[in-house]
Every structure is written in C-alpha cells, then in structure tokens.
Enzyme design. Sequence first.
Site, PDB file in Angstrom:
ATOM      1  N   LYS A 264      38.708  48.427  -6.988  1.00 11.14           N
ATOM      2  CA  LYS A 264      37.952  47.627  -6.013  1.00 11.14           C
ATOM      3  C   LYS A 264      38.889  47.286  -4.871  1.00 11.14           C
ATOM      4  O   LYS A 264      39.982  46.753  -5.107  1.00 11.14           O
ATOM      5  CB  LYS A 264      37.446  46.360  -6.701  1.00 11.14           C
ATOM      6  CG  LYS A 264      36.888  45.303  -5.756  1.00 11.14           C
ATOM      7  CD  LYS A 264      36.290  44.138  -6.518  1.00 11.14           C
ATOM      8  CE  LYS A 264      36.027  42.962  -5.605  1.00 11.14           C
ATOM      9  NZ  LYS A 264      35.318  41.866  -6.268  1.00 11.14           N
TER      10      LYS A 264
HETATM   11  C1  R5P Z   1      39.067  38.513  -6.144  1.00 10.69           C
HETATM   12  O1  R5P Z   1      39.748  37.633  -5.693  1.00 10.69           O
HETATM   13  C2  R5P Z   1      37.903  38.218  -6.950  1.00 10.69           C
HETATM   14  O2  R5P Z   1      37.434  39.258  -7.704  1.00 10.69           O
HETATM   15  C3  R5P Z   1      36.898  37.555  -6.123  1.00 10.69           C
HETATM   16  O3  R5P Z   1      36.525  36.388  -6.738  1.00 10.69           O
HETATM   17  C4  R5P Z   1      35.713  38.342  -5.714  1.00 10.69           C
HETATM   18  O4  R5P Z   1      35.865  39.691  -5.857  1.00 10.69           O
HETATM   19  C5  R5P Z   1      35.459  38.064  -4.315  1.00 10.69           C
HETATM   20  O5  R5P Z   1      34.238  38.570  -3.909  1.00 10.69           O
HETATM   21  P1  R5P Z   1      33.844  38.373  -2.386  1.00 10.69           P
HETATM   22  O6  R5P Z   1      35.078  38.566  -1.588  1.00 10.69           O
HETATM   23  O7  R5P Z   1      32.816  39.421  -2.124  1.00 10.69           O
HETATM   24  O8  R5P Z   1      33.281  36.998  -2.258  1.00 10.69           O
END
Ligand code: R5P
Length: 293
Positions: A203
């Site tokens: 990811k």
């Molecule tokens: C990484 O820091 C974590 O997985 C996050 O909590 C999550 O992926 C963040 O998702 P987004 O940036 O789409 O809010």
Amino acid sequence: MAEYDKDKQAKEYYLDTPVNNYGFFLKGAHSLDWGMKNRLSRIFRPDTGKTVMLAIDHGYFQGPTTGLERPDVNIVPLMPYADAIMLTRGILRTTVPPTLTKAVVMRCSGGPSILKELSDEELAVDIEDAIRMNVAAITLQIFVGGEYETRSIHNMTRLVDMGLRYGIPTMAVTAVGKDMVRDAKYFRLACRMAAELGAQIVKTYYVPEDFDTITASCPVPIVMAGGKKLPELEALTMSWKAINEGASGVDMGRNIFQSDFPLAMMKAVNKVVHEHLDPQQAFDYFNSIKAEG
Ligand code: R5P
C-alpha cells in the site's frame, strides 16, 4: 467393488478435455499456495482484479480520529460496500458484527502514538490471533528512511514468515516521515523493498509524476493509500489516475469517512475502481446518491 469393475465406456473421463490449470489473476501471486490465493481472492475481486478497501485503523496511533469517534454508528454501515476492511483487532472484536463476511485486513503493528516517533513500532498481534479472527491479510507499516527503518523492515519480514506459515498474505504500508520527500523515486525504493522482502501486497501513496514507474517496478499488487481529506472530485480523480497507472485498488479512509456523504463516496469510489467510470462520471454519480439522501 461394483463401481471399480465397471468398464471404461460406462464412465466419462473427458479424454479430449485438457485439465484446467487455473492461472491466477493477480500480479506476482502465481507461485503462492492455495490458501494464500484464496485469501487474496477475497480481497481483490477476481472479476475485476481490483479492490476497494476501507481503512479505519487510524486509532491505533492517533486515538478517535475525526469521523471514527463512533465506528459502530458511522462506519459499520459502510462495510457492505467495501471489498475489504483494514482495522485493528480492538475495533473488529468490539464493533464489527461477526456476520460480516467481507475480507479483514488486520493491522498487526503498533506502539508509538502521535506524541512520539512513529517509526518506533513493534509487531502487536500474534499470528494465532489473526487466524482466530479469520483474517484475509495481515498488515503493518514500514518506515524506509525513518529512524527505526531496520526494525520496521524486520517486523515485516517476521510477519511475512508467519503469514507464509499459515497461508495469510502480508500487506506492507509505506509510511513516510514528516520531513521526507514524497516522490516516485522514494516510493519506487520503498515499494520494491517491501516486495523483495516478501510482502504480497503493498500500500503506497499516489504521486502526480511517474506513479506508473512505481507500479511497474513493484512485482506485487499496489493499493493506493488515500491520505488526507480532499474535495470529493479530487479524491475520485486521484483514484482514477492511480488505477489507470497500474494500481490494483485503493485503501481509503479519511477521503471516505470524512466526506459529508460517506456512503455516496464509498459507492462512487467503487464505480471508479471496478467499473472504470471517469472522475466526472463518478462525481456525478456521487451527487446523484447524495441527492437521494
Ligand atoms: C497508515 O498510517 C494507516 O494504515 C492509516 O491509518 C490509514 O491507511 C490511513 O488511511 P487514509 O490516509 O486513507 O485516511
């Protein structure tokens, strides 16, 4: 013995039909074991090869993030529209009904809060507990270039080894330190390292320039991270570009649950990822769902 004794003509062996070897649809996964492929097929839709993952694991280092104060109220209703949910075991067990059959991608690292050095993580879930929760994948951050870079990579390789033992894929998330440059050169390095060291999914963040070189040089599927909240049309545009430039899906949190219309956004992102709607078409669709209330 009656069955054994029947002559060849009484049975059908389809002698002219070659055996189906079932090629696998996902990049870099052809040599994996059955259980691993089956779990990946619960995350990535075999008909489109893509995934829409809903990330709600933010609380593991930043507490009740805006939009996630009451996941039972705001988030659980969105889950049927995701292919997979990325979360902590605390929220899974306390808040998610076990009748949900969506793929679970389990956050397995933790330690520091936003008050401290974020790269100072350790593994925080035992593989046996991941199995107990029937997860489809296990996940953690790697901090390439960060203060605890080596430890985070070692956390990942240990998680990959545990996952391989039981057929559970590992998704590595390329975390970027506050003062580091977010460009294709950096993400090519971080994503390739994750894949070379065994992650089955990576990811990472979208970058406007040369994102396709990141996906091209990473031998496993890349899922685009959402990042901070953008206006809906911009978030849909970013998702569309990432998919067109080789991403195998998105894993979004704030751009969905911080929208004023999270369900409409969830559905619109699905249209981009699985049905190739362009950003404006998806935004029109978002507005039509919004208008329906
Ligand atoms: C990484 O820091 C974590 O997985 C996050 O909590 C999550 O992926 C963040 O998702 P987004 O940036 O789409 O809010």
